[in-house]
Scaffold this active site. Structure first.
Site, PDB file in Angstrom:
ATOM      1  N   LYS A  63       1.131   4.167  -2.921  1.00 30.80           N
ATOM      2  CA  LYS A  63       0.820   5.570  -2.666  1.00 30.80           C
ATOM      3  C   LYS A  63       2.044   6.460  -2.895  1.00 30.80           C
ATOM      4  CE  LYS A  63      -3.545   5.230  -1.799  1.00 30.80           C
ATOM      5  NZ  LYS A  63      -4.559   5.964  -2.580  1.00 30.80           N
ATOM      6  N   TYR A  70       0.833  -1.200   0.000  1.00 33.25           N
ATOM      7  CA  TYR A  70       0.000   0.000   0.000  1.00 33.25           C
ATOM      8  C   TYR A  70       0.872   1.257   0.000  1.00 33.25           C
ATOM      9  CZ  TYR A  70      -3.218   3.587   1.719  1.00 33.25           C
ATOM     10  OH  TYR A  70      -3.948   4.737   1.875  1.00 33.25           O
TER      11      TYR A  70
END
Length: 174
Positions: A158, A154
């Protein structure tokens, strides 16, 4: 209230949280809003009570999945998007890198990064041709500091989104 009056706004990942509130606020400011969701139909459709023009189910992790969104923008906005908010994304599943398989890595990258590329690619050419339009990509602090345990995919997605946004700005902004 007039700043967004009659603007055509597309918000992805709008069935809950930041995306839901973003879509609702644009509608409250007089914008015409299309809201996209993937899994949370009730959350997405609840926006219709708040002035959103249309709610579209679409899996944005593939070009084919973006097609319903493009069709909805064509039907409701004659293909024009003034403001694109790329908010779709999520942690997917918390797993440490040693336990993560390639399929999970790909799912996280697809929902958080590839989706932004695909949606941006669908609507950016018209913005460039008009020399008008705004794209907002919603990232996460995890993209700057690496996230918590089990969030390396994740955080990586990002962080890449932050870099994508900077590169897109250099490529397209005046």
């Amino acid at each position: 209230m007039g700043e967004f009056k009659a603007k055509k706004v597309l918000v992805t990942g709008a069935s809950s949280g930041i995306g839901w509130h973003t879509a609702r606020q644009f509608a409250a400011q007089g914008a015409n809003v299309i809201a996209q969701y993937n899994h949370n139909e009730a959350g997405g459709k609840s926006l219709l009570k708040h002035g959103v023009v249309a709610v579209v189910q679409a899996d944005l992790s593939s070009s084919a999945g973006v097609a319903p969104l493009v069709a909805a923008v064509g039907d409701h906005f004659a293909g024009r998007v003034d403001v694109l908010v790329n908010n779709a994304g999520g942690l997917v599943e918390r797993k440490r890198i040693a336990e993560m398989d390639e399929a999970l890595w790909d799912r996280v990258m697809n929902v958080n990064l590839k989706s932004v590329f695909l949606v941006t690619r669908a609507f950016l050419p018209a913005m460039l041709e008009r020399k008008d339009g705004v794209i907002v990509n919603v990232a996460s602090i995890a993209g700057r500091h690496g996230g918590g345990p089990g969030a390396v995919a994740y955080a990586t997605s990002k962080g890449a989104l932050i870099t994508f946004t900077k590169g897109l700005s250099k490529e397209c902004a005046a």
